[in-house]
Design a protein around this motif. Sequence first.
Motif, PDB file in Angstrom:
ATOM      1  N   LEU A 136       0.831  -1.205   0.000  1.00 55.65           N
ATOM      2  CA  LEU A 136       0.000   0.000   0.000  1.00 55.65           C
ATOM      3  C   LEU A 136       0.867   1.256   0.000  1.00 55.65           C
ATOM      4  O   LEU A 136       0.518   2.263  -0.631  1.00 55.65           O
ATOM      5  N   GLU A 137       1.987   1.210   0.716  1.00 58.46           N
ATOM      6  CA  GLU A 137       2.857   2.381   0.773  1.00 58.46           C
ATOM      7  C   GLU A 137       3.454   2.690  -0.594  1.00 58.46           C
ATOM      8  O   GLU A 137       3.457   3.844  -1.044  1.00 58.46           O
ATOM      9  N   SER A 138       3.958   1.677  -1.262  1.00 56.14           N
ATOM     10  CA  SER A 138       4.579   1.906  -2.570  1.00 56.14           C
ATOM     11  C   SER A 138       3.544   2.324  -3.603  1.00 56.14           C
ATOM     12  O   SER A 138       3.800   3.208  -4.441  1.00 56.14           O
ATOM     13  N   ALA A 139       2.344   1.715  -3.543  1.00 55.87           N
ATOM     14  CA  ALA A 139       1.289   2.090  -4.486  1.00 55.87           C
ATOM     15  C   ALA A 139       0.839   3.526  -4.244  1.00 55.87           C
ATOM     16  O   ALA A 139       0.597   4.295  -5.188  1.00 55.87           O
ATOM     17  N   SER A 140       0.722   3.922  -2.962  1.00 52.86           N
ATOM     18  CA  SER A 140       0.306   5.291  -2.645  1.00 52.86           C
ATOM     19  C   SER A 140       1.366   6.297  -3.076  1.00 52.86           C
ATOM     20  O   SER A 140       1.045   7.387  -3.561  1.00 52.86           O
ATOM     21  N   MET A 141       2.632   5.934  -2.916  1.00 51.89           N
ATOM     22  CA  MET A 141       3.706   6.821  -3.342  1.00 51.89           C
ATOM     23  C   MET A 141       3.646   7.060  -4.853  1.00 51.89           C
ATOM     24  O   MET A 141       3.852   8.183  -5.327  1.00 51.89           O
ATOM     25  N   ALA A 142       3.326   6.002  -5.597  1.00 48.65           N
ATOM     26  CA  ALA A 142       3.212   6.140  -7.048  1.00 48.65           C
ATOM     27  C   ALA A 142       2.057   7.057  -7.425  1.00 48.65           C
ATOM     28  O   ALA A 142       2.163   7.880  -8.346  1.00 48.65           O
ATOM     29  N   VAL A 143       0.938   6.953  -6.689  1.00 48.26           N
ATOM     30  CA  VAL A 143      -0.225   7.803  -6.964  1.00 48.26           C
ATOM     31  C   VAL A 143       0.118   9.268  -6.706  1.00 48.26           C
ATOM     32  O   VAL A 143      -0.167  10.152  -7.524  1.00 48.26           O
ATOM     33  N   LEU A 179       2.186  15.698  -6.463  1.00 51.83           N
ATOM     34  CA  LEU A 179       2.048  16.132  -5.078  1.00 51.83           C
ATOM     35  C   LEU A 179       3.286  15.712  -4.297  1.00 51.83           C
ATOM     36  O   LEU A 179       3.943  14.728  -4.631  1.00 51.83           O
ATOM     37  N   PRO A 180       3.630  16.438  -3.223  1.00 51.34           N
ATOM     38  CA  PRO A 180       4.829  16.109  -2.449  1.00 51.34           C
ATOM     39  C   PRO A 180       4.693  14.793  -1.693  1.00 51.34           C
ATOM     40  O   PRO A 180       3.618  14.474  -1.166  1.00 51.34           O
ATOM     41  N   ALA A 181       5.764  14.046  -1.623  1.00 56.42           N
ATOM     42  CA  ALA A 181       5.764  12.773  -0.897  1.00 56.42           C
ATOM     43  C   ALA A 181       5.498  12.975   0.590  1.00 56.42           C
ATOM     44  O   ALA A 181       5.038  12.055   1.279  1.00 56.42           O
ATOM     45  N   ALA A 182       5.727  14.194   1.102  1.00 52.02           N
ATOM     46  CA  ALA A 182       5.494  14.480   2.522  1.00 52.02           C
ATOM     47  C   ALA A 182       4.036  14.294   2.918  1.00 52.02           C
ATOM     48  O   ALA A 182       3.726  14.138   4.106  1.00 52.02           O
ATOM     49  N   LEU A 183       3.132  14.304   1.956  1.00 51.27           N
ATOM     50  CA  LEU A 183       1.716  14.072   2.266  1.00 51.27           C
ATOM     51  C   LEU A 183       1.503  12.688   2.869  1.00 51.27           C
ATOM     52  O   LEU A 183       0.515  12.470   3.580  1.00 51.27           O
ATOM     53  N   LEU A 184       2.375  11.766   2.582  1.00 49.49           N
ATOM     54  CA  LEU A 184       2.220  10.401   3.079  1.00 49.49           C
ATOM     55  C   LEU A 184       2.956  10.163   4.388  1.00 49.49           C
ATOM     56  O   LEU A 184       2.849   9.085   4.965  1.00 49.49           O
ATOM     57  N   ASP A 185       3.690  11.147   4.869  1.00 50.19           N
ATOM     58  CA  ASP A 185       4.482  10.978   6.088  1.00 50.19           C
ATOM     59  C   ASP A 185       3.752  11.618   7.273  1.00 50.19           C
ATOM     60  O   ASP A 185       3.690  12.845   7.380  1.00 50.19           O
ATOM     61  N   PRO A 186       3.191  10.816   8.190  1.00 52.40           N
ATOM     62  CA  PRO A 186       2.460  11.391   9.326  1.00 52.40           C
ATOM     63  C   PRO A 186       3.353  12.177  10.271  1.00 52.40           C
ATOM     64  O   PRO A 186       2.851  12.943  11.101  1.00 52.40           O
ATOM     65  N   ALA A 187       4.672  12.014  10.169  1.00 53.34           N
ATOM     66  CA  ALA A 187       5.591  12.758  11.033  1.00 53.34           C
ATOM     67  C   ALA A 187       5.802  14.184  10.551  1.00 53.34           C
ATOM     68  O   ALA A 187       6.345  15.023  11.277  1.00 53.34           O
ATOM     69  N   VAL A 188       5.371  14.480   9.327  1.00 52.28           N
ATOM     70  CA  VAL A 188       5.499  15.824   8.767  1.00 52.28           C
ATOM     71  C   VAL A 188       4.185  16.571   8.973  1.00 52.28           C
ATOM     72  O   VAL A 188       3.127  16.096   8.567  1.00 52.28           O
ATOM     73  N   SER A 189       4.243  17.726   9.604  1.00 47.03           N
ATOM     74  CA  SER A 189       3.029  18.490   9.880  1.00 47.03           C
ATOM     75  C   SER A 189       2.461  19.114   8.612  1.00 47.03           C
ATOM     76  O   SER A 189       3.178  19.298   7.619  1.00 47.03           O
ATOM     77  N   VAL A 190       1.181  19.441   8.675  1.00 47.09           N
ATOM     78  CA  VAL A 190       0.541  20.120   7.537  1.00 47.09           C
ATOM     79  C   VAL A 190       1.178  21.490   7.335  1.00 47.09           C
ATOM     80  O   VAL A 190       1.347  21.945   6.202  1.00 47.09           O
ATOM     81  N   ASP A 191       1.533  22.145   8.431  1.00 51.42           N
ATOM     82  CA  ASP A 191       2.201  23.449   8.333  1.00 51.42           C
ATOM     83  C   ASP A 191       3.481  23.352   7.503  1.00 51.42           C
ATOM     84  O   ASP A 191       3.752  24.208   6.652  1.00 51.42           O
ATOM     85  N   THR A 192       4.251  22.295   7.748  1.00 49.02           N
ATOM     86  CA  THR A 192       5.507  22.118   7.014  1.00 49.02           C
ATOM     87  C   THR A 192       5.242  21.910   5.524  1.00 49.02           C
ATOM     88  O   THR A 192       5.930  22.484   4.671  1.00 49.02           O
ATOM     89  N   VAL A 193       4.237  21.102   5.224  1.00 48.19           N
ATOM     90  CA  VAL A 193       3.887  20.854   3.818  1.00 48.19           C
ATOM     91  C   VAL A 193       3.477  22.154   3.137  1.00 48.19           C
ATOM     92  O   VAL A 193       3.912  22.464   2.024  1.00 48.19           O
TER      93      VAL A 193
END
Length: 458
Positions: free
Chosen positions: A36-43, A49-63
């Motif tokens: 699921l992670e690799s498929a979502s990264m491809a999408v 869109l930035p890959a940071a959208l998939l990283d829960p450790a990155v805040s929305v503010d940072t994105v």
Amino acid sequence: MTDSVTPGDLADENRRQVLYWRLLARLFSPDEQPTLESASMAVVDDLDLPAALLDPAVSVDTVVQRFPALAAELRGLLAPADDAHAADDGPDRAAPADAAGRHRPGPAEVRRAALVSKLLLNVFGTGSGPVSAGQLARWQSDAGWFEQALGAEPGELRRQGTGLGGTLAGLEGGLVRRMHLREVLADPVLASRLTPSMSLIEQLLRDKANLSGVALANARALIRRFVDEVAEVLRTQVEQTSVGTIDRSVPPKRVFRNLDLDRTIWQNLTNWSPEDERLYVDRLYYRQTARRTTPSRLIVVVDQSGSMVDSMVNCTILASIFAGLPKVDVHLIAYDTRALDLTPWVHDPFEVLLRTNLGGGNDGPVAMALARPKIVEPRNTVLVWISDFYEFDRSQPLFDGIEAVHRSGVRFIPVGSVSSSGQQSVNPWFRQRFKDLGTPVISGHIRKLVFELKSFLT
């Protein structure tokens, strides 16, 4: 000729499902699902869109800081389709349907799924274990973006506390309880990252006896900041509430600003001179502006048991606001198994809160014994009693005291809660008896209590 489902449509639907399946997997388990992670990264990559959208450790503010254009997409993202925010979201806001009328997602819906997944994962994927001040601050910021996506202001839904806002407030409270608050408050840098909220203030009030030095100073600063913010909101509500009726028994002040020009002309029309083409005025008319006011005494009795923290905070602030009105004598009593007269500090809700001790049980008759001597002129007195009315086997004595006060002419207002949400849990035994007495328990938003008090006191 009708449209048919194309391979591209199926691909968009599959891509959207990949993102949502990945979201569910991460919400219910912190472990990554490689497929699921690799498929979502491809999408996400296909959508630019930035890959940071998939990283829960990155805040929305940072994105948003790195990709400012996403801010406009996030605001109103989850608002109803007819909301004002949705009007400017472009033609792809609603996807087309196929020949059978089934919803057919397009690329814009896949992009929306990626952004929604980011918000939901950051806000609802709170995990477990200790929480740092930075993590709490980041969650509060992410929750603010989630509220903006719903068409609200940051913090607005949490202050209301109903529905989804109540869920958010509950999540925030859980994070605060998992934080080593004393250690955070002892560090000025960490303490500066805290954003005051009802959940945080509750913890500070419960733990204030164990704080000293820098930690206590930082706690006091957070409480003061929260009190000032809530006071500003409540003060606006008090000012916007309709005031007393015009007192016709008071003659109008004969000053220019009160001159009723239309009435003056109408009443003097008989003095019109056709020859002179002039209106001769032999009497001026003025508007009556005096409001019907009565020197009033407001006695507020607040249950300070642990379940009533919202009421304690809001009520002390509200009492201080009404204490600032002319001709209103405000008294404040807090109680659990003991009663405390907080009237000397009623003008400063911050000092009141520092003198309360949240917790314990309920002994209403003790509070009534302190309140009754304050009733001097019953018909010019309003008694507001805020509690869930779950007593220590002393329900009948408390009700007998309340009934006697009400029969004497005091305006008695029972309130189940004075939280921003209006949520309450009231002892059914008391609820029915107050209804029979003609003084039903106030329910709903705090604005209802503001209106009741303002109509009596002005």
